[in-house]
Motif scaffolding. Structure first.
Motif, mmCIF file in Angstrom:
data_model
loop_
_atom_site.group_PDB
_atom_site.id
_atom_site.type_symbol
_atom_site.label_atom_id
_atom_site.label_comp_id
_atom_site.label_asym_id
_atom_site.label_seq_id
_atom_site.Cartn_x
_atom_site.Cartn_y
_atom_site.Cartn_z
ATOM 1 N N PRO A 202 -15.268 -4.292 -6.108
ATOM 2 C CA PRO A 202 -14.364 -3.479 -6.916
ATOM 3 C C PRO A 202 -14.122 -4.108 -8.291
ATOM 4 O O PRO A 202 -14.118 -5.339 -8.419
ATOM 5 C CB PRO A 202 -13.070 -3.453 -6.110
ATOM 6 C CG PRO A 202 -13.312 -4.195 -4.862
ATOM 7 C CD PRO A 202 -14.643 -4.835 -4.923
ATOM 8 N N VAL B 8 -7.103 -0.747 -7.072
ATOM 9 C CA VAL B 8 -7.029 -2.203 -7.054
ATOM 10 C C VAL B 8 -7.188 -2.682 -5.610
ATOM 11 O O VAL B 8 -6.594 -2.110 -4.697
ATOM 12 C CB VAL B 8 -5.667 -2.705 -7.597
ATOM 13 C CG1 VAL B 8 -5.571 -4.221 -7.529
ATOM 14 C CG2 VAL B 8 -5.451 -2.214 -9.022
ATOM 15 N N GLU B 9 -7.984 -3.728 -5.436
ATOM 16 C CA GLU B 9 -8.093 -4.339 -4.114
ATOM 17 C C GLU B 9 -7.311 -5.641 -4.128
ATOM 18 O O GLU B 9 -7.541 -6.495 -4.984
ATOM 19 C CB GLU B 9 -9.556 -4.608 -3.754
ATOM 20 C CG GLU B 9 -9.711 -5.129 -2.331
ATOM 21 C CD GLU B 9 -11.133 -5.065 -1.831
ATOM 22 O OE1 GLU B 9 -11.653 -3.939 -1.688
ATOM 23 O OE2 GLU B 9 -11.714 -6.136 -1.617
ATOM 24 N N ARG C 187 -6.321 3.721 -4.790
ATOM 25 C CA ARG C 187 -7.462 2.887 -4.410
ATOM 26 C C ARG C 187 -8.099 2.222 -5.611
ATOM 27 O O ARG C 187 -9.277 1.905 -5.603
ATOM 28 C CB ARG C 187 -8.484 3.752 -3.677
ATOM 29 C CG ARG C 187 -7.864 4.355 -2.409
ATOM 30 C CD ARG C 187 -8.852 4.908 -1.494
ATOM 31 N NE ARG C 187 -9.760 3.852 -1.065
ATOM 32 C CZ ARG C 187 -10.667 4.006 -0.152
ATOM 33 N NH1 ARG C 187 -10.804 5.158 0.445
ATOM 34 N NH2 ARG C 187 -11.469 3.024 0.188
ATOM 35 N N ARG D 299 -6.559 -8.942 -2.016
ATOM 36 C CA ARG D 299 -7.156 -9.731 -0.932
ATOM 37 C C ARG D 299 -6.302 -10.960 -0.634
ATOM 38 O O ARG D 299 -5.953 -11.697 -1.545
ATOM 39 C CB ARG D 299 -8.546 -10.206 -1.330
ATOM 40 C CG ARG D 299 -9.513 -9.090 -1.626
ATOM 41 C CD ARG D 299 -10.812 -9.656 -2.153
ATOM 42 N NE ARG D 299 -11.767 -8.593 -2.462
ATOM 43 C CZ ARG D 299 -12.893 -8.782 -3.119
ATOM 44 N NH1 ARG D 299 -13.217 -10.005 -3.560
ATOM 45 N NH2 ARG D 299 -13.711 -7.784 -3.344
ATOM 46 N N ARG E 60 -10.918 5.631 -8.282
ATOM 47 C CA ARG E 60 -11.230 5.144 -6.928
ATOM 48 C C ARG E 60 -12.541 4.379 -6.936
ATOM 49 O O ARG E 60 -13.508 4.777 -7.570
ATOM 50 C CB ARG E 60 -11.331 6.333 -5.992
ATOM 51 C CG ARG E 60 -11.621 5.941 -4.586
ATOM 52 C CD ARG E 60 -11.674 7.167 -3.716
ATOM 53 N NE ARG E 60 -12.135 6.763 -2.388
ATOM 54 C CZ ARG E 60 -12.297 7.583 -1.396
ATOM 55 N NH1 ARG E 60 -12.037 8.857 -1.560
ATOM 56 N NH2 ARG E 60 -12.732 7.144 -0.243
ATOM 57 N N HIS E 61 -12.558 3.281 -6.182
ATOM 58 C CA HIS E 61 -13.765 2.473 -6.072
ATOM 59 C C HIS E 61 -14.357 2.676 -4.681
ATOM 60 O O HIS E 61 -13.636 2.645 -3.696
ATOM 61 C CB HIS E 61 -13.439 0.998 -6.286
ATOM 62 C CG HIS E 61 -14.609 0.128 -6.032
ATOM 63 N ND1 HIS E 61 -15.633 0.026 -6.928
ATOM 64 C CD2 HIS E 61 -14.959 -0.607 -4.973
ATOM 65 C CE1 HIS E 61 -16.552 -0.772 -6.425
ATOM 66 N NE2 HIS E 61 -16.165 -1.167 -5.234
ATOM 67 N N THR E 62 -15.686 2.874 -4.585
ATOM 68 C CA THR E 62 -16.273 3.148 -3.276
ATOM 69 C C THR E 62 -17.412 2.225 -2.872
ATOM 70 O O THR E 62 -17.686 2.091 -1.696
ATOM 71 C CB THR E 62 -16.794 4.597 -3.203
ATOM 72 O OG1 THR E 62 -17.728 4.810 -4.261
ATOM 73 C CG2 THR E 62 -15.651 5.584 -3.312
ATOM 74 N N GLN F 76 -6.454 -1.607 -0.472
ATOM 75 C CA GLN F 76 -6.639 -0.959 -1.762
ATOM 76 C C GLN F 76 -5.337 -0.249 -2.084
ATOM 77 O O GLN F 76 -4.713 0.347 -1.206
ATOM 78 C CB GLN F 76 -7.814 0.007 -1.721
ATOM 79 C CG GLN F 76 -9.132 -0.721 -1.600
ATOM 80 C CD GLN F 76 -10.324 0.209 -1.645
ATOM 81 O OE1 GLN F 76 -10.205 1.409 -1.474
ATOM 82 N NE2 GLN F 76 -11.479 -0.364 -1.885
ATOM 83 N N CYS F 77 -4.938 -0.342 -3.346
ATOM 84 C CA CYS F 77 -3.678 0.260 -3.750
ATOM 85 C C CYS F 77 -3.744 0.640 -5.224
ATOM 86 O O CYS F 77 -4.743 0.399 -5.892
ATOM 87 C CB CYS F 77 -2.515 -0.702 -3.495
ATOM 88 S SG CYS F 77 -2.604 -2.250 -4.421
ATOM 89 N N VAL G 256 -9.551 -6.608 -8.869
ATOM 90 C CA VAL G 256 -9.306 -7.396 -7.660
ATOM 91 C C VAL G 256 -8.198 -8.410 -7.924
ATOM 92 O O VAL G 256 -8.154 -9.034 -8.987
ATOM 93 C CB VAL G 256 -10.590 -8.142 -7.218
ATOM 94 C CG1 VAL G 256 -10.310 -9.051 -6.025
ATOM 95 C CG2 VAL G 256 -11.700 -7.159 -6.898
ATOM 96 N N ALA H 186 0.829 -1.208 0.000
ATOM 97 C CA ALA H 186 0.000 0.000 0.000
ATOM 98 C C ALA H 186 0.865 1.260 0.000
ATOM 99 O O ALA H 186 0.520 2.248 -0.653
ATOM 100 C CB ALA H 186 -0.936 -0.003 1.202
#
Length: 117
Positions: free
Chosen positions: A72, A49-50, A47, A52, A66-68, A60-61, A75, A41
């Motif tokens: 997303p 790419v997520e 924000r 996991r 930006r995804h809210t 998120q990086c 991923v 990060a």
């Protein structure tokens, strides 16, 4: 980029366990995963790419839209040991994706430019 002499104790312990064929301790694995996610990060702020690594963390990086809300569009998901190997350069992005050890979705989901950390 991390090197052997400045790697965190948690990451070093997990790598030693993996190299010896042992299953890493859950708490140590969790700490190593979270540390390396935090490093990613910082290295790839944003924000878009997520990333996991269930069950231990997600961040998120990466720069971009930006995804809210909801799922997303970009991923990256993988197992904890895969993340440790990728982040430390013991496994290549191409091999991990080809082997199905990493799943991706979205046009920005290739984080290989930030690896190893």
């Amino acid at each position: 980029m991390s090197s052997e002499h400045n790697m965190s104790p948690a990451v070093s312990t997990v790598l030693a366990d993996l190299e010896a064929g042992r299953t890493p301790d859950r708490v140590t694995l969790r700490d190593a995963v979270r540390l390396l996610l935090s490093d990613l990060a910082k290295r790839a702020p944003g924000r878009a790419v997520e990333v996991r690594v269930p069950p231990y963390g997600a961040i998120q990086c990466c720069a971009g839209p930006r995804h809210t809300r909801g799922t997303p569009p970009n991923v990256v998901e993988m197992a904890p040991t895969t993340w440790i190997l990728l982040a430390t350069g013991r496994l290549s992005w191409a091999a991990a994706v080809a082997d199905g050890r990493v799943t991706t979705s979205g046009i920005r989901a290739d984080i290989s430019g930030f690896l190893p950390i």
